[in-house]
Design a protein around this motif. Structure first.
Motif, PDB file in Angstrom:
ATOM      1  N   PHE A 120       0.749  -1.341   0.012  1.00 19.28           N
ATOM      2  CA  PHE A 120       0.037   0.012  -0.072  1.00 19.28           C
ATOM      3  C   PHE A 120       1.182   0.916  -0.123  1.00 19.28           C
ATOM      4  N   MET A 121       1.703   1.302   1.150  1.00 21.98           N
ATOM      5  CA  MET A 121       3.055   2.922   0.781  1.00 21.98           C
ATOM      6  C   MET A 121       3.361   2.775  -0.085  1.00 21.98           C
ATOM      7  N   GLY A 122       4.031   1.934  -0.397  1.00 22.55           N
ATOM      8  CA  GLY A 122       4.603   1.626  -1.926  1.00 22.55           C
ATOM      9  C   GLY A 122       4.015   2.323  -3.319  1.00 22.55           C
ATOM     10  N   VAL A 123       2.495   1.701  -3.554  1.00 18.99           N
ATOM     11  CA  VAL A 123       2.068   2.540  -4.549  1.00 18.99           C
ATOM     12  C   VAL A 123       1.702   4.057  -4.033  1.00 18.99           C
ATOM     13  N   PHE A 124       1.258   3.880  -3.051  1.00 21.75           N
ATOM     14  CA  PHE A 124       1.360   5.756  -2.743  1.00 21.75           C
ATOM     15  C   PHE A 124       2.460   6.625  -2.711  1.00 21.75           C
ATOM     16  N   LEU A 125       3.439   5.525  -2.289  1.00 19.63           N
ATOM     17  CA  LEU A 125       4.586   6.706  -2.975  1.00 19.63           C
ATOM     18  C   LEU A 125       4.919   7.144  -4.261  1.00 19.63           C
ATOM     19  N   VAL A 143      -1.219   2.417 -13.950  1.00 22.75           N
ATOM     20  CA  VAL A 143      -2.246   1.406 -13.767  1.00 22.75           C
ATOM     21  C   VAL A 143      -1.380   0.821 -12.292  1.00 22.75           C
ATOM     22  N   ASN A 144      -2.008   0.558 -11.690  1.00 23.21           N
ATOM     23  CA  ASN A 144      -1.730  -0.064 -10.313  1.00 23.21           C
ATOM     24  C   ASN A 144      -2.006  -1.796 -10.372  1.00 23.21           C
ATOM     25  N   VAL A 145      -1.085  -2.305 -10.000  1.00 24.63           N
ATOM     26  CA  VAL A 145      -1.151  -3.593  -9.910  1.00 24.63           C
ATOM     27  C   VAL A 145      -2.294  -4.240  -8.715  1.00 24.63           C
ATOM     28  N   ALA A 146      -3.330  -4.811  -8.436  1.00 26.17           N
ATOM     29  CA  ALA A 146      -3.793  -4.818  -7.680  1.00 26.17           C
ATOM     30  C   ALA A 146      -4.233  -6.888  -7.835  1.00 26.17           C
ATOM     31  N   SER A 147      -5.467  -7.092  -7.118  1.00 22.68           N
ATOM     32  CA  SER A 147      -5.307  -8.964  -7.734  1.00 22.68           C
ATOM     33  C   SER A 147      -7.082  -9.467  -7.171  1.00 22.68           C
ATOM     34  N   MET A 148      -6.796 -10.545  -7.728  1.00 18.60           N
ATOM     35  CA  MET A 148      -8.607 -10.590  -7.759  1.00 18.60           C
ATOM     36  C   MET A 148      -8.855 -11.009  -6.399  1.00 18.60           C
ATOM     37  N   ASN A 149      -7.826 -10.919  -5.035  1.00 21.00           N
ATOM     38  CA  ASN A 149      -8.048 -11.371  -3.934  1.00 21.00           C
ATOM     39  C   ASN A 149      -8.479  -9.678  -3.222  1.00 21.00           C
ATOM     40  N   ALA A 150      -8.563  -8.600  -3.720  1.00 20.70           N
ATOM     41  CA  ALA A 150      -9.288  -7.753  -3.538  1.00 20.70           C
ATOM     42  C   ALA A 150     -10.838  -7.461  -3.731  1.00 20.70           C
ATOM     43  N   LEU A 151     -11.305  -8.466  -4.267  1.00 19.34           N
ATOM     44  CA  LEU A 151     -12.670  -8.839  -4.888  1.00 19.34           C
ATOM     45  C   LEU A 151     -13.289  -9.763  -4.466  1.00 19.34           C
ATOM     46  N   ARG A 152     -12.466 -11.189  -3.899  1.00 21.89           N
ATOM     47  CA  ARG A 152     -12.981 -12.299  -3.098  1.00 21.89           C
ATOM     48  C   ARG A 152     -11.857 -12.878  -2.560  1.00 21.89           C
ATOM     49  N   SER A 153     -12.236 -12.399  -0.934  1.00 24.17           N
ATOM     50  CA  SER A 153     -10.937 -12.331  -0.276  1.00 24.17           C
ATOM     51  C   SER A 153     -10.529 -13.760   0.160  1.00 24.17           C
ATOM     52  N   ARG A 154      -9.747 -14.040   0.956  1.00 15.96           N
ATOM     53  CA  ARG A 154      -8.941 -15.978   1.005  1.00 15.96           C
ATOM     54  C   ARG A 154      -8.691 -15.635   3.147  1.00 15.96           C
ATOM     55  N   ALA A 155      -9.213 -17.130   3.481  1.00 16.17           N
ATOM     56  CA  ALA A 155      -8.604 -16.649   4.613  1.00 16.17           C
ATOM     57  C   ALA A 155      -7.188 -16.979   5.326  1.00 16.17           C
ATOM     58  N   ASP A 156      -6.521 -17.341   4.238  1.00 18.13           N
ATOM     59  CA  ASP A 156      -5.265 -16.988   4.523  1.00 18.13           C
ATOM     60  C   ASP A 156      -4.762 -16.128   4.408  1.00 18.13           C
ATOM     61  N   LEU A 168      -6.990  -0.926  -4.630  1.00 13.58           N
ATOM     62  CA  LEU A 168      -8.371  -0.417  -5.656  1.00 13.58           C
ATOM     63  C   LEU A 168      -8.687   0.986  -5.107  1.00 13.58           C
ATOM     64  N   ALA A 169      -9.004   1.553  -4.151  1.00 13.16           N
ATOM     65  CA  ALA A 169      -9.996   2.406  -3.546  1.00 13.16           C
ATOM     66  C   ALA A 169      -9.058   3.535  -3.715  1.00 13.16           C
ATOM     67  N   MET A 170      -7.938   3.516  -3.515  1.00 15.62           N
ATOM     68  CA  MET A 170      -6.852   4.606  -3.556  1.00 15.62           C
ATOM     69  C   MET A 170      -7.063   5.031  -5.104  1.00 15.62           C
ATOM     70  N   THR A 171      -7.575   3.918  -6.058  1.00 15.66           N
ATOM     71  CA  THR A 171      -7.208   4.183  -7.263  1.00 15.66           C
ATOM     72  C   THR A 171      -8.601   4.321  -7.698  1.00 15.66           C
ATOM     73  N   ARG A 172      -9.352   4.610  -7.764  1.00 14.55           N
ATOM     74  CA  ARG A 172     -10.845   5.558  -7.574  1.00 14.55           C
ATOM     75  C   ARG A 172     -10.884   6.650  -6.453  1.00 14.55           C
TER      76      ARG A 172
END
Length: 263
Positions: A120-125, A143-156, A168-172
């Protein structure tokens, strides 16, 4: 090199996390379309290998070792880019880590901090400084590289997922703030992609590649870094001139099924 046909001659692209995986494929793709490329990563050997591959194929690139968690490093990175090429037309903020293999309550504090600092901070900076440079030249595309995990999470992967959702929120938000000033800002959300980071995650959790392929997506295969690079270049290009603040999943239909089990 890929066979993309965008005309980026005279343009400059900055790619973080370009020592391998999606970052390397994206740097190669920008170069194959004619852009000058700033290759940056904390891993010197891999970054220099990417730069060498671009030059061997006839492209133009320089490598700058940079830690995206360091404001001073990122300042120096942008200064080098502007000194070398005078502008930053495209930026792909790709540097990230995935270090968890447990549910949230068992994640070590220092592990969580490291993931948040890079992802997060790396993308912000980087974005903060890329936007400033682009404002001075009249526009650009990020273009920021996020992840499908931003849209559907996993337990680990609670912390990793949280950082990617935050990207994604910062991108928007940034798109709302700067599209009117001719800076388009978008994100891609990779699915299970054949990268060194995936190999590390599989090693951490003891997963076999063949098993992951069967449940990764509707095509039952790992994504290729070049497929993500193609999406990133499209979002960068004028072909996507009406696309801003968008999160583009590139995951082979995973989000239709949620095939990979939680835990």
């Amino acid at each position: 090199m890929t066979d993309l046909t965008y005309n980026f001659a005279g343009k400059t692209a900055l790619v973080t996390g370009a020592a391998g995986g999606i970052g390397r494929a994206t740097a190669l793709a920008y170069a194959s379309s004619g852009a000058n490329v700033i290759v940056t990563d904390i891993q010197t050997e891999g970054g220099e290998e990417t730069t060498h591959a671009i030059k061997t194929a006839g492209g133009e690139a320089i490598f700058v070792r940079s830690d995206v968690t360091s404001p001073d490093d990122v300042d120096a990175l942008i200064d080098t880019c502007m000194s070398a090429y005078g502008r930053i037309d495209f930026a792909c903020n790709n540097a990230a880590v995935e270090l968890e293999d447990t549910a949230l309550a068992d994640v070590k504090d220092e592990t969580a901090r490291r993931v948040m600092d890079i992802n997060f901070m790396g993308v912000f900076l980087c974005m903060k400084r890329e936007i400033s440079a682009m404002l001075g030249q009249g526009g650009g595309s990020i273009v920021n590289v996020a992840s499908m995990n931003a849209l559907r999470s996993r337990a680990d992967s609670a912390v990793y997922d949280g950082t990617k959702a935050a990207v994604l929120a910062m991108t928007r938000s940034a798109a709302l703030g700067y599209t009117a000033r001719n800076i388009r800002i978008n994100a891609v959300c990779p699915g299970v992609t054949d990268t060194p980071m995936l190999a590390l995650k599989m090693s951490m959790v003891g997963a076999e590649r063949s098993m992951i392929e069967q449940v990764a997506n509707l095509e039952k295969r790992l994504g290729r870094p070049e497929e993500l690079a193609a999406a990133i270049l499209w979002l960068s290009s004028d072909a996507a001139s009406l696309v801003t603040g968008h999160a583009l999943p590139v995951e082979g239909g995973y989000l239709l099924t949620g095939a990979i089990p939680n835990g």
